[in-house]
Write an enzyme that holds these catalytic residues in place. Structure first.
Site, PDB file in Angstrom:
ATOM      1  N   TRP A 192       0.597  -1.148   0.018  1.00 16.47           N
ATOM      2  CA  TRP A 192       0.055  -0.031  -0.012  1.00 16.47           C
ATOM      3  C   TRP A 192       0.803   1.373   0.062  1.00 16.47           C
ATOM      4  CZ3 TRP A 192      -1.140  -4.614   2.189  1.00 16.47           C
ATOM      5  CH2 TRP A 192      -2.519  -5.121   2.117  1.00 16.47           C
ATOM      6  N   CYS A 227      -6.679  -5.296  -1.212  1.00 17.46           N
ATOM      7  CA  CYS A 227      -7.708  -6.079  -0.922  1.00 17.46           C
ATOM      8  C   CYS A 227      -8.418  -6.778  -1.895  1.00 17.46           C
ATOM      9  CB  CYS A 227      -8.567  -5.350   0.125  1.00 17.46           C
ATOM     10  SG  CYS A 227      -9.536  -3.976  -0.537  1.00 17.46           S
ATOM     11  N   HIS A 284     -13.204  -2.137   1.654  1.00 12.80           N
ATOM     12  CA  HIS A 284     -12.613  -3.133   1.857  1.00 12.80           C
ATOM     13  C   HIS A 284     -13.257  -4.498   1.325  1.00 12.80           C
ATOM     14  CE1 HIS A 284      -9.651  -5.920   3.476  1.00 12.80           C
ATOM     15  NE2 HIS A 284     -10.205  -6.558   4.402  1.00 12.80           N
ATOM     16  N   ASP A 307     -11.008 -13.771   4.963  1.00 12.24           N
ATOM     17  CA  ASP A 307     -10.318 -12.519   4.491  1.00 12.24           C
ATOM     18  C   ASP A 307      -9.023 -12.860   4.545  1.00 12.24           C
ATOM     19  OD1 ASP A 307      -9.538 -10.029   3.692  1.00 12.24           O
ATOM     20  OD2 ASP A 307     -10.382  -8.757   5.593  1.00 12.24           O
ATOM     21  N   TYR A 458      -7.284   4.175  -0.235  1.00 14.96           N
ATOM     22  CA  TYR A 458      -8.485   4.025   0.117  1.00 14.96           C
ATOM     23  C   TYR A 458      -8.355   3.340   1.383  1.00 14.96           C
ATOM     24  CZ  TYR A 458      -7.504  -1.040  -0.338  1.00 14.96           C
ATOM     25  OH  TYR A 458      -6.715  -2.271  -0.296  1.00 14.96           O
TER      26      TYR A 458
END
Length: 626
Positions: A192, A227, A284, A307, A458
């Site tokens: 990220w 993600c 997400h 996840d 984000y």
């Protein structure tokens, strides 16, 4: 592929070609299945009886594997003969057993068989991204039926104890851990930072095929993912092993590091944010998989949250993984395995905003009970439309049931602050931010209003200041006043991070020392790519040219632009580079490809340049035979 790929509990048949006819009298046929591990090491075996149908020199053998067998690769030995003269037929026969949601005895049985065409068999979909009030379905090609997907899935299973491979709970939790690189050198490296040297930008991926092919070949982590990439690959692998699965997007998704069902935000009196460890992502993306939960009380089976994005280590057994977490447990606010508490916060945490004064005193300014968990979205069954599933995660906002799950309280404030921006702002255009201040007392008050916008990822991490201003206004009792800030394209274009988000903070200080703060996340919309197919359509092995275009929304020229075409495994990839594209003009190109497989396919076109990237377009086509 060589060998069989079967769903457990599924009837199938093998035909043996004999050197001479065989009699049906006293005929014995059985099959021995031996589960294989890494390097073809034998782990566990089971034997099944068969039904034999001899006909001359052909012998058809019908058999059904147990519906609770371990999934994975097997060596299969057939025993065929009459009386004591039994022959073991080997010949290197192998089979892969997968979960079987069509079988009522399987722990992942899904009774709505029409929906299994979506949740197991569909090789393409949409993953929703953007913000709660401005979002779109990002095309994703899952490619779960490619040899590479099966190879990666089997590689993962070989790292799970053999006795756990029959259980969808343990298999899905294992996959969630191994899709990311943490703990086990899994498939994807998260990044990220904005610096994607040494790999591909997460925005460059349009499907799982290339990722899984790269990992299958080298068994080294693929760089890089965020993600929606983790979720897309996890959907591919879950569907590959036979589990009904879908990608789920939660807008305004809370990341609660303290597992207390609350997000604590701190601001100075100047409106500067103070890091608390907690955060709220604009969106997400995670997954749901369908299975029974015999480890939980009755009623908590069905959709389970998984996840693979590495956020926090799981309190149950450690490791960067989440789930399977019962969706019903999340809605009821009940603590259960696995990781329910974290998901409750993601979709329903309260936001507690504090003003930190110069002397260090923390003053609770507001508790927002309805910001987190908006428009929880997935692709609709049988179409490209969005299916909002928010009510599957929580009761109606503000209802007694919803509050009972969180046990929160409101803070009454003497001033209320709202931020508004046009619902859709095209990147490259100017816009205005309006801050509305409502005086909730009966007396007039003077207010100082500070507005500041920062570029934002984000995930909620903010960067450089785009623009800021301050103004003083007087608002009469029970009335409202407004302050506006105009933001020009030149203010933000060089500062935007991936995703085109700007985070605005409005800090309001009153003459009676009452403070209030409000935030707003703006997503700048990008144009869509128009795709024109040849009039004759697409035919197998015949070159086809696609005309693609979009209008440059910027007041500057685009350099080093290129269009890229991806079409699962049905068409050859294609790329075309463009000359400089002047401001506000049409960017056009022709992509020439050759279809290599018949059937229905979703073609995805992506544009990138030095100044503007991640512009997408997609179209569904049928490829006809020659």
């Amino acid at each position: 592929m060589e060998g069989l790929v079967l769903r457990r509990g599924q009837l199938f048949s093998l035909t043996l070609h004999l050197a001479k006819p065989i009699s049906a009298a006293n005929l014995v046929t059985t099959a021995m299945f031996t589960l294989l591990g890494s390097r073809n090491r034998s782990l566990r075996s089971f034997e099944v009886a068969t039904v034999s149908k001899p006909s001359g020199t052909e012998l058809t053998v019908e058999l059904t594997t147990p519906s609770d067998a371990e999934i994975g690769r097997y060596k299969v030995l057939l025993k065929v003969g009459v009386g004591e003269n039994v022959t073991v037929v080997s010949d290197g026969l192998t089979a892969v057993l997968l979960f079987n949601p069509w079988n009522s005895e399987d722990k992942c049985y899904y009774s709505e068989t029409r929906e299994l065409s979506e949740y197991v068999l569909n090789t393409r979909g949409k993953i929703w991204v953007g913000s709660a009030d401005s979002n779109y379905g990002r095309p994703w090609q899952f490619a779960q039926f490619t040899p590479q997907a099966l190879d990666v899935a089997m590689w993962m299973l070989e790292r799970l104890p053999a006795q756990d491979r029959a259980d969808p709970i343990k298999v899905s939790r294992h996959i969630a851990a191994m899709v990311n690189v943490q703990d086990d050198s899994g498939v994807l490296v998260g990044n990220w930072s904005g610096d994607y040297s040494g790999g591909e930008s997460p925005l460059s991926w349009t499907g799982s095929a290339e990722i899984l092919a790269q990992f299958a070949q080298r068994k080294k982590p693929v760089r890089y993912a965020q993600c929606w990439v983790f979720s897309g690959v996890q959907t591919s692998l879950l569907r590959c092993v036979g589990l009904p699965a879908r990608s789920i997007t939660n807008f305004n998704s809370a990341h609660d590091t303290e597992f207390n069902r609350a997000i604590d935000r701190y601001y100075t009196e100047e409106g500067e944010s103070i890091d608390s460890g907690d955060s709220i992502w604009n969106f997400h993306v995670w997954n749901e998989a369908w299975m029974s939960r015999p480890d939980l009380p009755p009623g908590f089976g069905g959709w389970q949250v998984l996840d693979a994005t590495p956020q926090e280590e799981s309190p149950q057994g450690g490791g960067f993984r989440l789930g399977p977490c019962s969706l019903r447990a999340v809605k009821l606010g009940q603590r259960m395995n696995y990781d329910v508490e974290f998901v409750i916060s993601e979709v329903n945490a309260d936001i507690r905003t504090y003003i930190v004064k110069e002397n260090g005193e923390k003053v609770l300014s507001r508790v927002n009970t309805s910001h987190v968990g908006k428009n929880i979205s997935t692709k609709a069954v049988g179409s490209s439309a969005v299916n909002i599933v928010t009510n599957e995660y929580k009761f109606r906002e503000g209802s007694a049931s919803e509050r009972a799950a969180l046990l929160a309280s409101e803070v009454q404030s003497e001033v209320e602050v709202e931020i508004s921006v046009d619902k859709e702002v095209l990147v490259g255009h100017n816009f205005t931010v309006v801050v509305k201040v409502t005086n909730k007392t009966r007396k007039s008050h003077d207010y100082r209003v500070r507005i500041r916008g920062r570029a934002m990822l984000y995930t909620g991490i903010t960067g450089q200041v785009v623009k800021s201003s301050s103004a003083n206004i007087t608002v009469r009792g029970s009335q409202s006043g407004e302050v506006s800030l105009t933001v020009n394209a030149a203010d933000y274009l060089k500062l935007l991070e991936g995703g085109n988000f700007i985070h605005f903070v409005a800090m309001v200080n009153a003459d009676n020392d009452v403070s209030a703060v409000e935030t707003h996340n703006l997503r700048l919309k990008t144009p869509d790519i128009s795709i024109s197919l040849p009039p004759e359509g697409l035919k197998l092995y015949q070159p086809a040219s696609l005309e693609v275009s979009f209008r440059n929304p910027l007041s500057k020229t685009l350099y080093n632009g290129r269009f890229e075409l991806r079409g699962e495994t049905y068409v050859q990839p294609a790329t075309v580079t463009l000359p400089p594209v002047p401001p506000r003009s049409l960017a056009t190109g022709v992509l020439t490809t050759i279809p290599v497989k018949k059937g229905s396919v979703e073609l995805v076109v992506r544009f990138s340049s030095n100044q503007l990237s991640d512009i997408l377009g997609d179209v569904e086509v049928d490829i006809a035979g020659p």
